[in-house]
Design a protein around this motif. Structure first.
Motif, PDB file in Angstrom:
ATOM      1  N   LYS A  13       0.825  -1.204   0.000  1.00 11.57           N
ATOM      2  CA  LYS A  13       0.000   0.000   0.000  1.00 11.57           C
ATOM      3  C   LYS A  13       0.864   1.262   0.000  1.00 11.57           C
ATOM      4  O   LYS A  13       1.960   1.283   0.557  1.00 11.57           O
ATOM      5  N   LYS A  14       0.310   2.315  -0.593  1.00 12.39           N
ATOM      6  CA  LYS A  14       1.003   3.604  -0.684  1.00 12.39           C
ATOM      7  C   LYS A  14       0.630   4.525   0.467  1.00 12.39           C
ATOM      8  O   LYS A  14       1.460   5.285   0.973  1.00 12.39           O
ATOM      9  N   TYR A  15      -0.654   4.464   0.881  1.00 13.65           N
ATOM     10  CA  TYR A  15      -1.156   5.358   1.926  1.00 13.65           C
ATOM     11  C   TYR A  15      -1.570   4.554   3.159  1.00 13.65           C
ATOM     12  O   TYR A  15      -2.051   3.422   3.047  1.00 13.65           O
ATOM     13  N   ASN A  16      -1.405   5.165   4.326  1.00 16.18           N
ATOM     14  CA  ASN A  16      -1.827   4.519   5.569  1.00 16.18           C
ATOM     15  C   ASN A  16      -3.324   4.668   5.818  1.00 16.18           C
ATOM     16  O   ASN A  16      -3.997   3.718   6.212  1.00 16.18           O
ATOM     17  N   LEU A  17      -3.832   5.875   5.591  1.00 16.61           N
ATOM     18  CA  LEU A  17      -5.208   6.181   5.984  1.00 16.61           C
ATOM     19  C   LEU A  17      -5.855   7.120   4.975  1.00 16.61           C
ATOM     20  O   LEU A  17      -5.235   8.074   4.509  1.00 16.61           O
ATOM     21  N   PHE A  18      -7.105   6.818   4.646  1.00 13.13           N
ATOM     22  CA  PHE A  18      -7.928   7.729   3.852  1.00 13.13           C
ATOM     23  C   PHE A  18      -9.149   8.074   4.693  1.00 13.13           C
ATOM     24  O   PHE A  18      -9.925   7.196   5.070  1.00 13.13           O
ATOM     25  N   ALA A  19      -9.303   9.350   5.020  1.00 11.18           N
ATOM     26  CA  ALA A  19     -10.424   9.793   5.858  1.00 11.18           C
ATOM     27  C   ALA A  19     -10.957  11.107   5.316  1.00 11.18           C
ATOM     28  O   ALA A  19     -10.412  12.176   5.593  1.00 11.18           O
ATOM     29  N   ASN A  20     -11.991  11.002   4.515  1.00 12.38           N
ATOM     30  CA  ASN A  20     -12.630  12.193   3.963  1.00 12.38           C
ATOM     31  C   ASN A  20     -14.119  12.113   4.267  1.00 12.38           C
ATOM     32  O   ASN A  20     -14.894  11.538   3.511  1.00 12.38           O
ATOM     33  N   ASN A  21     -14.503  12.646   5.417  1.00 10.05           N
ATOM     34  CA  ASN A  21     -15.898  12.607   5.861  1.00 10.05           C
ATOM     35  C   ASN A  21     -16.428  14.034   5.899  1.00 10.05           C
ATOM     36  O   ASN A  21     -16.190  14.783   6.849  1.00 10.05           O
ATOM     37  N   ARG A  22     -17.116  14.406   4.850  1.00  5.54           N
ATOM     38  CA  ARG A  22     -17.565  15.790   4.693  1.00  5.54           C
ATOM     39  C   ARG A  22     -18.555  16.194   5.783  1.00  5.54           C
ATOM     40  O   ARG A  22     -19.319  15.373   6.277  1.00  5.54           O
ATOM     41  N   THR A  23     -18.545  17.467   6.113  1.00  7.19           N
ATOM     42  CA  THR A  23     -19.398  17.970   7.196  1.00  7.19           C
ATOM     43  C   THR A  23     -20.548  18.837   6.673  1.00  7.19           C
ATOM     44  O   THR A  23     -21.167  19.563   7.443  1.00  7.19           O
ATOM     45  N   GLN A  24     -20.838  18.749   5.378  1.00  7.91           N
ATOM     46  CA  GLN A  24     -21.959  19.515   4.817  1.00  7.91           C
ATOM     47  C   GLN A  24     -23.266  18.760   5.067  1.00  7.91           C
ATOM     48  O   GLN A  24     -23.928  18.278   4.144  1.00  7.91           O
ATOM     49  N   ILE A  25     -23.617  18.638   6.333  1.00  5.57           N
ATOM     50  CA  ILE A  25     -24.839  17.951   6.757  1.00  5.57           C
ATOM     51  C   ILE A  25     -25.633  18.931   7.610  1.00  5.57           C
ATOM     52  O   ILE A  25     -25.110  19.480   8.582  1.00  5.57           O
ATOM     53  N   SER A  26     -26.877  19.156   7.262  1.00  5.03           N
ATOM     54  CA  SER A  26     -27.647  20.233   7.887  1.00  5.03           C
ATOM     55  C   SER A  26     -28.045  19.944   9.333  1.00  5.03           C
ATOM     56  O   SER A  26     -28.156  20.866  10.141  1.00  5.03           O
ATOM     57  N   ARG A  27     -28.260  18.682   9.681  1.00  8.76           N
ATOM     58  CA  ARG A  27     -28.718  18.363  11.041  1.00  8.76           C
ATOM     59  C   ARG A  27     -27.514  18.236  11.974  1.00  8.76           C
ATOM     60  O   ARG A  27     -26.626  17.412  11.766  1.00  8.76           O
ATOM     61  N   ASN A  28     -27.493  19.045  13.033  1.00  7.33           N
ATOM     62  CA  ASN A  28     -26.332  19.138  13.920  1.00  7.33           C
ATOM     63  C   ASN A  28     -25.957  17.807  14.565  1.00  7.33           C
ATOM     64  O   ASN A  28     -24.778  17.451  14.639  1.00  7.33           O
ATOM     65  N   THR A  29     -26.957  17.075  15.059  1.00 13.87           N
ATOM     66  CA  THR A  29     -26.668  15.830  15.774  1.00 13.87           C
ATOM     67  C   THR A  29     -26.153  14.744  14.839  1.00 13.87           C
ATOM     68  O   THR A  29     -25.451  13.827  15.273  1.00 13.87           O
ATOM     69  N   VAL A  30     -26.501  14.838  13.563  1.00 18.21           N
ATOM     70  CA  VAL A  30     -26.016  13.878  12.573  1.00 18.21           C
ATOM     71  C   VAL A  30     -24.598  14.245  12.135  1.00 18.21           C
ATOM     72  O   VAL A  30     -23.747  13.377  11.936  1.00 18.21           O
ATOM     73  N   ARG A  31     -24.344  15.522  12.022  1.00 18.59           N
ATOM     74  CA  ARG A  31     -23.033  16.019  11.581  1.00 18.59           C
ATOM     75  C   ARG A  31     -21.968  15.913  12.670  1.00 18.59           C
ATOM     76  O   ARG A  31     -20.771  15.832  12.382  1.00 18.59           O
ATOM     77  N   PHE A  32     -22.374  15.885  13.927  1.00 23.75           N
ATOM     78  CA  PHE A  32     -21.442  16.089  15.033  1.00 23.75           C
ATOM     79  C   PHE A  32     -20.303  15.074  15.074  1.00 23.75           C
ATOM     80  O   PHE A  32     -19.162  15.424  15.383  1.00 23.75           O
ATOM     81  N   GLN A  33     -20.575  13.808  14.773  1.00 21.98           N
ATOM     82  CA  GLN A  33     -19.509  12.804  14.839  1.00 21.98           C
ATOM     83  C   GLN A  33     -18.347  13.172  13.922  1.00 21.98           C
ATOM     84  O   GLN A  33     -17.172  12.978  14.269  1.00 21.98           O
ATOM     85  N   ARG A  34     -18.656  13.727  12.775  1.00 24.59           N
ATOM     86  CA  ARG A  34     -17.614  14.115  11.821  1.00 24.59           C
ATOM     87  C   ARG A  34     -16.837  15.336  12.316  1.00 24.59           C
ATOM     88  O   ARG A  34     -15.637  15.460  12.064  1.00 24.59           O
ATOM     89  N   GLU A  35     -17.512  16.223  13.021  1.00 22.00           N
ATOM     90  CA  GLU A  35     -16.819  17.364  13.621  1.00 22.00           C
ATOM     91  C   GLU A  35     -15.967  16.911  14.804  1.00 22.00           C
ATOM     92  O   GLU A  35     -14.858  17.423  15.019  1.00 22.00           O
ATOM     93  N   LEU A  36     -16.471  15.946  15.546  1.00 23.10           N
ATOM     94  CA  LEU A  36     -15.725  15.398  16.673  1.00 23.10           C
ATOM     95  C   LEU A  36     -14.427  14.747  16.194  1.00 23.10           C
ATOM     96  O   LEU A  36     -13.388  14.830  16.865  1.00 23.10           O
ATOM     97  N   PHE A  37     -14.480  14.119  15.036  1.00 28.75           N
ATOM     98  CA  PHE A  37     -13.284  13.502  14.448  1.00 28.75           C
ATOM     99  C   PHE A  37     -12.153  14.519  14.298  1.00 28.75           C
ATOM    100  O   PHE A  37     -10.987  14.230  14.598  1.00 28.75           O
ATOM    101  N   LYS A  38     -12.468  15.718  13.845  1.00 20.63           N
ATOM    102  CA  LYS A  38     -11.449  16.745  13.625  1.00 20.63           C
ATOM    103  C   LYS A  38     -10.767  17.142  14.931  1.00 20.63           C
ATOM    104  O   LYS A  38      -9.595  17.543  14.940  1.00 20.63           O
ATOM    105  N   ARG A  39     -11.498  17.018  16.043  1.00 24.36           N
ATOM    106  CA  ARG A  39     -10.921  17.333  17.352  1.00 24.36           C
ATOM    107  C   ARG A  39     -10.124  16.167  17.916  1.00 24.36           C
ATOM    108  O   ARG A  39      -9.167  16.362  18.671  1.00 24.36           O
ATOM    109  N   LYS A  40     -10.505  14.955  17.556  1.00 24.64           N
ATOM    110  CA  LYS A  40      -9.895  13.767  18.153  1.00 24.64           C
ATOM    111  C   LYS A  40      -8.678  13.249  17.387  1.00 24.64           C
ATOM    112  O   LYS A  40      -7.760  12.683  17.991  1.00 24.64           O
ATOM    113  N   ILE A  41      -8.660  13.406  16.069  1.00 27.50           N
ATOM    114  CA  ILE A  41      -7.587  12.815  15.274  1.00 27.50           C
ATOM    115  C   ILE A  41      -6.253  13.518  15.542  1.00 27.50           C
ATOM    116  O   ILE A  41      -6.179  14.748  15.597  1.00 27.50           O
ATOM    117  N   ASN A  42      -5.222  12.741  15.737  1.00 28.34           N
ATOM    118  CA  ASN A  42      -3.869  13.277  15.916  1.00 28.34           C
ATOM    119  C   ASN A  42      -3.121  13.087  14.597  1.00 28.34           C
ATOM    120  O   ASN A  42      -2.487  12.056  14.365  1.00 28.34           O
TER     121      ASN A  42
END
Length: 370
Positions: free
Chosen positions: A213-242
């Protein structure tokens, strides 16, 4: 002969009909021939949809009209159908196990959904945001939506009408990687075969499982979701990922569709987070391309084909994402485990067109006709 008419929506337009959601019906032509079932597809309401023994209705035929549980147009249509000598099977094609259309239950004979909660009692409760995970983020993180999600809770007297159908993993993923000319050519061939009542030509799925393999990780989870509670997990990812510990990775990088499958085949892990629903095309596309995937915990869900078997076909992360970095690091280093997960998940996808898929469909359709 048992005649089943199918009123389809935008999930079946053009090139999608034979290679998309309804593909199992064409894959298992011989099974339905043995059951003496013949199908006819309809794209609009006409008097001809009533000329059969059963009418399957795709919820997507009505589009957003089913979002309002009190929408009179849909319910009036179903009430009028009840006056006809035909059994009604409602296929709920909404994205999440939680986003149901139970308002139709009094008017249909069967209600089929592509993913369900294992515990039906969840459907008798008020779920904030309409999903178990959106309710989790509301209760544990205080996330609120601008508008409350409208839903009809399950009356348990209708429980026996609810059946598990198949999910979007049945589609022909090889087909979608084809050049446009080849797609159109195959579609025209399939259409001629369909009208001549011949077996539909279905490509064998081509799978990749290279360890290099060439890449370790592919993570592209867009946050253009209108409902806050549905979108939140993807926003949480940006805070959690190192990101500093994940070299040679594609994080929040847009990849055009022409290169998407190539990138997946060159990547060790896809991280797929919840969006409008739990089951997403990306997990199946990654599997077909030989890329293992990590997704939020799915042990509360029934779905088929099931590539969400913990430590068998995928590795889960907690909905809090507290273990995200450790799980990603572990799987990046473990070539043998990734390879095993991919092979197991690929076998599950392959089984759709084999004996396992035949058994699943046989059980489901015998429930309808018996």
């Amino acid at each position: 002969m048992i005649r089943i008419n199918i009123l389809v929506g935008d999930e079946s337009h053009g090139l999608e009909l034979f290679n998309g959601y309804w593909r199992p019906i064409f894959l298992h032509h011989e099974l339905f021939k043995g059951l003496q079932i013949e199908f006819k597809f309809f794209f609009k309401i006409s008097k001809h949809i009533y000329n059969g023994d059963f009418l399957i209705i795709s919820s997507r035929f009505f589009g957003k009209l089913t979002s309002d549980p009190k929408n009179n147009f849909v319910l009036k249509f179903l009430k009028n159908l009840n006056k006809k000598n035909i059994k009604i099977i409602w296929f709920d094609l909404r994205d999440s196990a939680g986003t149901t259309q139970f308002q139709v239950l009094p008017y249909v004979d069967f209600y089929v959904k592509k993913q369900l909660y294992k515990d039906f009692k969840i459907y008798t409760k008020n779920l904030y945001g309409g999903r178990e995970y959106s309710n989790y983020y509301y209760e544990n993180y205080g996330i609120k939506d601008k508008d409350l999600y409208l839903m009809t809770k399950l009356d348990l007297k209708y429980k026996e009408k609810i059946l598990l159908g198949w999910n979007l993993g049945v589609r022909n993923f090889k087909y979608y990687a084809k050049p446009k000319f080849n797609k159109i050519s195959l579609f025209l061939k399939n259409k001629i075969e369909y009208y001549l009542n011949k077996n539909i030509s279905c490509d064998e799925l081509v799978l990749f499982s290279s360890r290099k393999k060439k890449y370790n990780l592919f993570a592209n989870n867009r946050t253009q979701i209108s409902r806050n509670t549905v979108r939140f997990q993807r926003e949480l990812f940006k805070r959690k990922i190192n990101q500093t510990i994940f070299n040679d990775s594609l994080i929040d990088v847009n990849i055009d569709f022409n290169n998407f499958y190539k990138i997946l085949s060159e990547t060790k892990i896809l991280l797929s987070l919840f969006g409008w629903g739990e089951v997403c095309y990306k997990e199946f596309e990654a599997t077909v391309c030989g890329c293992s995937f990590i997704a939020p915990e799915m042990s509360n869900i029934l779905t088929w084909p099931n590539i969400y078997r913990k430590k068998v076909t995928y590795i889960p992360v907690d909905w809090s994402l507290n273990n995200l970095n450790s799980v990603l690091s572990m799987l990046i280093r473990n070539d043998d485990l990734r390879y095993k997960l991919v092979i197991n998940a690929q076998n599950e996808i392959i089984s759709v067109s084999k004996e396992n898929g035949k058994r699943f469909l046989n059980k489901l359709f015998r429930r309808f006709i018996n």
